[in-house]
Write a protein that holds these residues in place. Structure first.
Motif, mmCIF file in Angstrom:
data_model
loop_
_atom_site.group_PDB
_atom_site.id
_atom_site.type_symbol
_atom_site.label_atom_id
_atom_site.label_comp_id
_atom_site.label_asym_id
_atom_site.label_seq_id
_atom_site.Cartn_x
_atom_site.Cartn_y
_atom_site.Cartn_z
ATOM 1 N N PRO A 44 0.677 -1.281 -0.055
ATOM 2 C CA PRO A 44 0.065 -0.062 0.128
ATOM 3 C C PRO A 44 0.841 1.179 -0.267
ATOM 4 C CG PRO A 44 -0.112 -1.130 2.039
ATOM 5 C CD PRO A 44 0.691 -2.148 1.140
ATOM 6 N N ASN A 45 2.211 1.312 0.317
ATOM 7 C CA ASN A 45 2.978 2.339 0.465
ATOM 8 C C ASN A 45 4.078 2.549 -0.574
ATOM 9 O OD1 ASN A 45 2.487 1.806 3.802
ATOM 10 N ND2 ASN A 45 1.662 3.698 2.803
ATOM 11 N N ILE A 46 3.543 1.721 -1.569
ATOM 12 C CA ILE A 46 4.706 1.794 -2.961
ATOM 13 C C ILE A 46 3.825 2.070 -4.080
ATOM 14 C CG2 ILE A 46 6.197 0.240 -4.363
ATOM 15 C CD1 ILE A 46 7.420 -0.793 -1.719
ATOM 16 N N ILE A 47 4.054 2.634 -5.012
ATOM 17 C CA ILE A 47 3.306 2.939 -6.292
ATOM 18 C C ILE A 47 3.233 1.505 -7.007
ATOM 19 C CG2 ILE A 47 3.980 5.497 -6.676
ATOM 20 C CD1 ILE A 47 5.900 4.104 -8.919
ATOM 21 N N LYS A 48 2.109 1.482 -7.652
ATOM 22 C CA LYS A 48 1.741 0.194 -8.018
ATOM 23 C C LYS A 48 1.953 0.228 -9.769
ATOM 24 C CE LYS A 48 -2.667 -2.680 -9.105
ATOM 25 N NZ LYS A 48 -4.037 -2.703 -8.861
ATOM 26 N N TYR A 49 2.727 -0.933 -10.003
ATOM 27 C CA TYR A 49 3.165 -1.308 -11.588
ATOM 28 C C TYR A 49 1.791 -1.565 -12.053
ATOM 29 C CZ TYR A 49 5.013 -4.189 -15.311
ATOM 30 O OH TYR A 49 5.066 -4.775 -16.449
ATOM 31 N N ILE A 50 1.752 -1.192 -13.252
ATOM 32 C CA ILE A 50 0.518 -1.559 -14.183
ATOM 33 C C ILE A 50 0.866 -2.401 -15.266
ATOM 34 C CG2 ILE A 50 -1.580 -0.793 -15.517
ATOM 35 C CD1 ILE A 50 -1.685 0.112 -12.425
ATOM 36 N N ALA A 51 1.883 -1.917 -16.120
ATOM 37 C CA ALA A 51 2.349 -2.456 -17.382
ATOM 38 C C ALA A 51 3.726 -1.732 -17.731
ATOM 39 C CB ALA A 51 1.080 -2.247 -18.402
ATOM 40 N N ALA A 52 4.388 -2.405 -18.684
ATOM 41 C CA ALA A 52 5.354 -1.795 -19.296
ATOM 42 C C ALA A 52 5.601 -2.276 -20.752
ATOM 43 C CB ALA A 52 6.790 -2.297 -18.395
ATOM 44 N N SER A 53 6.352 -1.353 -21.403
ATOM 45 C CA SER A 53 6.531 -1.897 -22.935
ATOM 46 C C SER A 53 7.898 -1.232 -23.341
ATOM 47 C CB SER A 53 5.529 -1.322 -23.835
ATOM 48 O OG SER A 53 4.306 -1.781 -23.627
ATOM 49 N N PHE A 54 8.631 -1.928 -24.449
ATOM 50 C CA PHE A 54 9.799 -1.548 -24.793
ATOM 51 C C PHE A 54 9.894 -1.709 -26.375
ATOM 52 C CE2 PHE A 54 13.775 -3.542 -26.524
ATOM 53 C CZ PHE A 54 14.578 -2.550 -26.251
ATOM 54 N N ILE A 55 10.645 -0.697 -27.068
ATOM 55 C CA ILE A 55 11.027 -0.832 -28.290
ATOM 56 C C ILE A 55 12.507 -0.643 -28.427
ATOM 57 C CG2 ILE A 55 10.550 1.651 -28.521
ATOM 58 C CD1 ILE A 55 9.636 0.944 -31.690
ATOM 59 N N ASP A 56 12.988 -1.457 -29.459
ATOM 60 C CA ASP A 56 14.597 -1.585 -29.832
ATOM 61 C C ASP A 56 14.794 -0.264 -30.444
ATOM 62 O OD1 ASP A 56 16.925 -3.164 -29.704
ATOM 63 O OD2 ASP A 56 16.792 -2.505 -31.877
ATOM 64 N N LYS A 57 16.039 0.369 -30.153
ATOM 65 C CA LYS A 57 16.559 1.634 -30.720
ATOM 66 C C LYS A 57 16.453 1.422 -32.189
ATOM 67 C CE LYS A 57 21.420 0.063 -30.447
ATOM 68 N NZ LYS A 57 22.724 0.320 -30.021
ATOM 69 N N SER A 58 16.593 0.265 -32.811
ATOM 70 C CA SER A 58 16.431 0.137 -34.361
ATOM 71 C C SER A 58 15.265 0.589 -34.901
ATOM 72 C CB SER A 58 16.877 -1.073 -34.604
ATOM 73 O OG SER A 58 15.826 -2.176 -34.324
ATOM 74 N N LYS A 59 14.394 0.701 -33.994
ATOM 75 C CA LYS A 59 12.918 1.055 -34.404
ATOM 76 C C LYS A 59 12.359 2.509 -34.124
ATOM 77 C CE LYS A 59 11.383 -3.806 -34.852
ATOM 78 N NZ LYS A 59 12.661 -4.238 -34.723
ATOM 79 N N THR A 60 13.337 3.128 -33.469
ATOM 80 C CA THR A 60 12.808 4.646 -33.055
ATOM 81 C C THR A 60 13.402 5.685 -33.901
ATOM 82 O OG1 THR A 60 14.833 4.730 -31.586
ATOM 83 C CG2 THR A 60 12.907 3.722 -30.693
ATOM 84 N N THR A 61 13.178 6.863 -34.105
ATOM 85 C CA THR A 61 13.758 7.929 -34.758
ATOM 86 C C THR A 61 14.799 8.408 -34.063
ATOM 87 O OG1 THR A 61 11.998 9.386 -33.969
ATOM 88 C CG2 THR A 61 11.468 8.122 -35.944
ATOM 89 N N HIS A 62 14.889 8.333 -32.805
ATOM 90 C CA HIS A 62 16.192 9.016 -32.066
ATOM 91 C C HIS A 62 17.303 8.073 -31.757
ATOM 92 C CE1 HIS A 62 14.194 6.751 -28.920
ATOM 93 N NE2 HIS A 62 12.975 7.599 -29.028
#
Length: 354
Positions: free
Chosen positions: A92-110
């Protein structure tokens, strides 16, 4: 140390750089099985932003942390941060994890790897903001309840096998939920690593360790064994106890015990604790027990909680009663970026954090 800074100035000035320009605001993001609209920035840093994001199907608002990984070390650090939060989530005293996602650097513009971390939203701001808005110290019963909840979060971390050290405990990293509970956030510095310097260590080894620790901690809250490794003291989760001593001192006296981050003052545990103070005298033993230079002689988190329970009982305070804070209303402007679909540049990839 957190890469984020308070967003209070952001809203008053219209943006981090004097404008509301952020290409992520107004976009739609798919993460897990949810579709969210990014509404506004609430914190920012060099390679990370935190946004308010709203679930388009339910209207529920969440905190969405967007992190950029410039190299493999950054990748590992982010993965560890998310993994630790996922492990701790549910308390109750720690923020709740909901979800996480990732994209590889080869698929980003930066050219950097990109992570999205979704958690519950604590709309009450941080403990630092609550203290600043009040302009004076909290009454004893409020400090008891606040500090009890902060310590409960730390107890949950230290009870893990192996124990997890947060390493960046400070008032800014404790948030106030809608229900009036305190929630610990920002696990970017958290670790299970233990360092045991010994007389055989070279000066170079010690300098490298001290520099590494400096990257993950805030100077004012840094424990003595992190500042100077020549005393050959073990560096583990007891660094959090030192930070808790700084926190309760600040809650009581509206100033930090090591305001100027002076190395000698920290190494010698040299701070001012007025022996004539009567208002918060019941906390003095906790403060001195936490701000003990030798980590082996420092209080444990369970000892701190035991002392808080005794103080609460003698003052007839219910530690589990919800907290109520008076806070100034901050006008939070929302940027008017054109809505669009941001689904990791058309390539949704879900990273599984074990």
């Amino acid at each position: 140390m957190s890469v984020f800074k308070s967003a209070m100035g952001y809203f008053s000035s219209g943006g981090a750089n004097g404008s509301n320009d952020n290409d992520f605001i107004g976009q739609f993001v798919e993460i897990g099985n949810m579709k969210l609209r990014v509404k506004k920035v609430i914190a920012e840093g060099g390679f990370a932003f935190v946004f308010v994001a709203q679930d388009v199907s339910t209207g529920t608002e969440y905190a969405l942390k967007r992190l950029m990984a410039a190299d493999e070390q950054a990748n590992r650090n982010i993965i560890q941060e998310i993994s630790i939060l996922k492990k701790l989530s549910g308390h109750p005293n720690i923020i709740k994890y909901i979800a996480a996602s990732f994209i590889d650097k080869s698929k980003t513009t930066h050219g950097m790897g990109e992570y999205l971390l979704l958690t519950d939203l604590c709309s009450g701001g941080s403990l630092m903001e609550a203290l600043q808005n009040r302009g004076q110290a909290f009454p004893l019963q409020t400090i008891l309840r606040v500090f009890y909840q902060t310590c409960r979060a730390v107890q949950h971390m230290h009870a893990q096998i192996p124990p997890i050290a947060h390493r960046d405990l400070k008032l800014e990293n404790f948030l106030i939920s809608n229900e009036g509970t305190i929630k610990l956030c920002d696990f970017g510095s958290a670790t299970t690593d233990i360092y045991t310097p010994n007389p055989s260590w070279s000066a170079n080894q010690r300098n490298m360790l001290e520099e590494n620790l400096a990257q993950f901690t805030t100077p004012m809250y840094r424990a003595p064994e992190m500042l100077d490794t020549w005393d050959n003291r073990k560096i583990d989760h007891s660094v959090d106890i030192w930070a808790l001593g700084c926190i309760i001192y600040t809650l009581c006296f509206m100033q930090h015990p090591f305001e100027d981050s002076a190395k000698l003052a920290i190494l010698n545990g040299n701070y001012n604790l007025n022996p004539n103070d009567q208002r918060y005298k019941c906390f003095h033993d906790i403060i001195t027990g936490c701000l003990t230079v030798n980590p082996e002689e420092r209080l444990t988190i369970n000892s701190v909680l035991e002392r808080l329970a005794a103080i609460a009982e003698s003052n007839n305070v219910n530690l589990k009663q919800p907290l109520k804070f008076e806070r100034k209303k901050v006008e939070q402007s929302v940027a008017t970026s054109s809505p669009g679909v941001f689904n990791f540049f058309g390539c949704p990839i879900v990273f599984s954090f074990k």
